[in-house]
Design a protein around this motif. Structure first.
Motif, PDB file in Angstrom:
ATOM      1  N   ASP A  17       0.831  -1.201   0.000  1.00 52.29           N
ATOM      2  CA  ASP A  17       0.000   0.000   0.000  1.00 52.29           C
ATOM      3  C   ASP A  17       0.868   1.254   0.000  1.00 52.29           C
ATOM      4  O   ASP A  17       0.470   2.298  -0.521  1.00 52.29           O
ATOM      5  CB  ASP A  17      -0.935   0.005   1.213  1.00 52.29           C
ATOM      6  N   LEU A  75       1.451   2.255  -3.508  1.00 58.72           N
ATOM      7  CA  LEU A  75       0.265   2.909  -4.069  1.00 58.72           C
ATOM      8  C   LEU A  75       0.186   4.359  -3.587  1.00 58.72           C
ATOM      9  O   LEU A  75      -0.137   5.263  -4.368  1.00 58.72           O
ATOM     10  CB  LEU A  75      -1.001   2.140  -3.680  1.00 58.72           C
ATOM     11  N   GLY A  76       0.499   4.572  -2.317  1.00 63.54           N
ATOM     12  CA  GLY A  76       0.495   5.927  -1.772  1.00 63.54           C
ATOM     13  C   GLY A  76       1.507   6.824  -2.468  1.00 63.54           C
ATOM     14  O   GLY A  76       1.210   7.976  -2.797  1.00 63.54           O
ATOM     15  N   GLY A 113       0.204   7.696  -5.775  1.00 63.29           N
ATOM     16  CA  GLY A 113      -1.060   8.408  -5.762  1.00 63.29           C
ATOM     17  C   GLY A 113      -2.205   7.594  -6.334  1.00 63.29           C
ATOM     18  O   GLY A 113      -3.137   8.139  -6.918  1.00 63.29           O
ATOM     19  N   LEU A 114      -2.135   6.272  -6.146  1.00 57.42           N
ATOM     20  CA  LEU A 114      -3.162   5.366  -6.658  1.00 57.42           C
ATOM     21  C   LEU A 114      -3.936   4.744  -5.505  1.00 57.42           C
ATOM     22  O   LEU A 114      -3.395   4.567  -4.415  1.00 57.42           O
ATOM     23  CB  LEU A 114      -2.523   4.250  -7.497  1.00 57.42           C
ATOM     24  N   ASN A 115      -5.184   4.402  -5.775  1.00 57.36           N
ATOM     25  CA  ASN A 115      -5.982   3.711  -4.769  1.00 57.36           C
ATOM     26  C   ASN A 115      -5.872   2.204  -4.884  1.00 57.36           C
ATOM     27  O   ASN A 115      -6.069   1.484  -3.915  1.00 57.36           O
ATOM     28  CB  ASN A 115      -7.459   4.110  -4.885  1.00 57.36           C
ATOM     29  N   SER A 116      -5.603   1.712  -6.099  1.00 58.15           N
ATOM     30  CA  SER A 116      -5.495   0.271  -6.312  1.00 58.15           C
ATOM     31  C   SER A 116      -4.609   0.000  -7.522  1.00 58.15           C
ATOM     32  O   SER A 116      -4.332   0.900  -8.332  1.00 58.15           O
ATOM     33  CB  SER A 116      -6.877  -0.358  -6.524  1.00 58.15           C
ATOM     34  N   GLU A 123      -5.440  -1.567 -10.073  1.00 64.48           N
ATOM     35  CA  GLU A 123      -6.227  -1.435 -11.297  1.00 64.48           C
ATOM     36  C   GLU A 123      -6.022  -0.066 -11.941  1.00 64.48           C
ATOM     37  O   GLU A 123      -6.292   0.122 -13.122  1.00 64.48           O
ATOM     38  CB  GLU A 123      -7.720  -1.678 -11.023  1.00 64.48           C
ATOM     39  N   GLU A 124      -5.553   0.900 -11.170  1.00 62.23           N
ATOM     40  CA  GLU A 124      -5.325   2.246 -11.706  1.00 62.23           C
ATOM     41  C   GLU A 124      -3.984   2.384 -12.416  1.00 62.23           C
ATOM     42  O   GLU A 124      -3.697   3.435 -12.995  1.00 62.23           O
ATOM     43  CB  GLU A 124      -5.432   3.280 -10.584  1.00 62.23           C
TER      44      GLU A 124
END
Length: 193
Positions: free
Chosen positions: A159, A162-163, A166-169, A171-172
């Motif tokens: 995670d 991802l932080g 700047g992504l939430n998951s 899949e982005e």
């Protein structure tokens, strides 16, 4: 300085210790025995000696690290008592830029996860051992399991990555296929059709 055995830690145990300090995946007794050219029974006894030494059972101090059997192999780990301290230390380090090799390795893991270190090395066609250790130490990737066929450690992103992105998951993440060359350059037009 000679390499004679001492009463508490024989030469074989010190040889194994040197190997175990640099590996990032658990090593079986057989692979360790092969590495030091010693019988498996002798390696097992030397491992027991190291475990007792690190645990302070040999009269010395209890160390901040321990030798654990995990997934059919042996590896040195930070003792649970110091996990929070080490995590805070690593998290408090001034972040520096990732090398090109680290970025490429991170991209392969992000898109192919879960993936073994060997699979990443195969894709990149270079040894990725130190890069993977760096990415784990920075908290960008983590061990997510074991390959059922080989027993190799599987890696995935965290995670924290991802932080940073700047992504939430996952899949982005951008689709990679539009970014890849289709391979048609360099071929005669007649052969491409």
């Amino acid at each position: 300085m000679t390499d004679e055995p001492t009463a508490s830690v024989p030469v074989l145990a010190r040889q194994l210790e040197a190997i175990l300090f640099v590996v990032d995946e658990p090593q079986s007794l057989v692979s360790l025995a092969t590495a030091v050219a010693a019988p498996v029974a002798a390696v097992r006894q030397a491992i027991e000696t190291l475990v007792a030494d690190y645990d302070g059972e040999a009269g010395g101090p209890r160390r901040g690290f321990e030798l654990r059997e995990v997934g059919g192999g042996w590896r040195i780990y930070v003792r649970d008592d110091y996990d929070d301290l080490v995590a805070a230390f690593i998290g408090g380090q001034t972040p520096s830029r990732l090398s090109q090799a680290a970025l490429e390795t991170l991209a392969v893991i992000a898109y192919k996860q879960p993936v073994t270190r060997g699979q990443v090395a195969s894709i990149r066609a270079v040894n990725v051992d130190s890069v993977v250790r760096t990415l784990v130490a920075r908290g960008l990737i983590t061990e997510v399991g074991q390959d059922p066929e080989t027993g190799a450690i599987l890696y995935g992103t965290t995670d924290a990555l991802l932080g940073h992105l700047g992504l939430n998951s996952l899949e982005e993440l951008p689709h990679i296929s539009p970014l890849l060359d289709d391979g048609s350059d360099g071929f005669d037009e007649e052969l491409v059709r």
